[in-house]
Design an enzyme around this catalytic site. Structure first.
Site, short mmCIF file in Angstrom:
data_model
loop_
_atom_site.label_atom_id
_atom_site.label_comp_id
_atom_site.label_asym_id
_atom_site.label_seq_id
_atom_site.Cartn_x
_atom_site.Cartn_y
_atom_site.Cartn_z
N ALA A 1 -57.54 56.31 81.66
CA ALA A 1 -56.19 56.86 81.56
C ALA A 1 -55.33 56.07 80.57
CB ALA A 1 -55.53 56.88 82.94
N ALA B 1 -68.17 55.62 83.85
CA ALA B 1 -67.80 55.86 82.45
C ALA B 1 -67.84 57.35 82.11
CB ALA B 1 -68.72 55.08 81.52
N SER C 1 -67.29 59.90 84.19
CA SER C 1 -66.14 60.59 84.80
C SER C 1 -64.83 60.22 84.12
CB SER C 1 -66.07 60.28 86.30
OG SER C 1 -65.91 58.90 86.53
N ASP D 1 -78.30 55.29 94.41
CA ASP D 1 -78.14 54.42 93.24
C ASP D 1 -77.44 53.12 93.60
OD1 ASP D 1 -79.41 56.26 91.68
OD2 ASP D 1 -77.61 57.00 90.69
#
Length: 291
Positions: free
Chosen positions: A212, A191, A193, A73
């Site tokens: 986070a 995004a 993960s 990718d």
């Protein structure tokens, strides 16, 4: 029946072991299908394949009917940002790890690719993202992305504080390690993960995902891609913005990162009968172990 695509460009992940032999094999196959083959210039230079014409991205856009990307990718993202403006359709043969957008396995590429060259394929169009960094009213950096635009804190610094606006309207100030604006294509990358949802490629939207966040109520949100998202650096040291994790801009306090939908689309070609849900099921190993 010979190929409907007369001129085909090959772009390879030339750092990978065995890439030269794989590219040679594919080039011979394309020639047997009646295609005239050219190699992308960096691919040719780094593999030593000098028997084929070489083209840069602009040359591929002007002269080729199809681009064949052999790699993962990341390889697709790198060339895709350059080719989207020319409208050249792209096929991906996977030699990477996951392969959400390079979805043809190398081990059976001939059986899969032959009918595609005869016109038996599904076309899938994906909008690109256009971003810029504005400092003191002046644009200091521009980039195009297919997957995402990510604002990150510095490697050795604390959280950043970011002001988020959508279409000129204030959304929130967020304290977090960073913030991701992802397209449907990018929603299955970084995004995902970070806890974001997967967006079907047909959805004209983006997902805004905090990395986070300091406040647990700060959750991902799905937005329309028809407007403008602006992220302003309010506080924090050594912040940066990355575009598909492949180009990087260093940010200062007060910098504003503007993201809009590009006027260009990537044109992906898939085997006949291809389904986005088949891809998810295969790549994410859904249903495995279910009785």
């Amino acid at each position: 029946m010979k190929s409907q695509f007369r001129h085909v460009a090959l772009i390879g992940k030339y750092q990978a072991q065995g890439s030269r032999s794989a590219l040679e094999d594919i080039a011979h196959f394309l020639g047997a299908q009646g295609c005239e083959v050219a190699l992308e210039e960096d691919t040719a230079r780094n593999t030593g394949l000098t028997q084929y014409p070489t083209l840069d991205a602009a040359g591929i856009g002007a002269q080729c009917d199809l681009a064949l990307v052999v790699g993962g990718d990341g390889t697709m993202l790198g060339i895709g940002r350059l080719l989207a403006q020319f409208g050249v359709p792209v096929v991906g043969i996977n030699q990477g790890r996951l392969g959400f957008i390079t979805d043809i396995g190398f081990e059976h590429y001939q059986n899969t690719l032959a009918p595609m060259l005869r016109g038996e394929f599904e076309e899938d169009r994906r909008w690109m993202m256009q971003a810029k960094v504005v400092r003191d009213g002046h644009c200091v950096f521009r980039a195009t992305a297919m997957n995402d635009v990510v604002v990150n804190r510095g490697a050795t610094s604390g959280m950043v504080e970011l002001r988020v606006e959508v279409d000129g309207r204030f959304v929130a100030n967020q304290r977090a390690d960073g913030l991701i604006i992802a397209s449907p294509t990018g929603s299955t990358a970084y995004a995902l993960s970070a806890g974001g949802p997967m967006l079907h490629p047909s959805i004209a939207g983006w997902v805004l995902v905090p990395i986070a966040p300091h406040t647990l109520s700060n959750r991902p949100i799905v937005l329309s891609d028809s407007g403008e998202v602006v992220i302003e650096i309010v506080a924090g040291r050594d912040a940066s913005a990355s575009f598909d994790q492949q180009s990087l801009a260093t940010l200062l306090h007060g910098d504003r990162i503007s993201v809009r939908r590009s006027e260009h689309q990537m044109r992906f070609l898939h085997p006949k009968g291809w389904s986005y849900f088949d891809t998810l099921r295969k790549k994410l190993h859904w249903n495995e172990g279910v009785a």
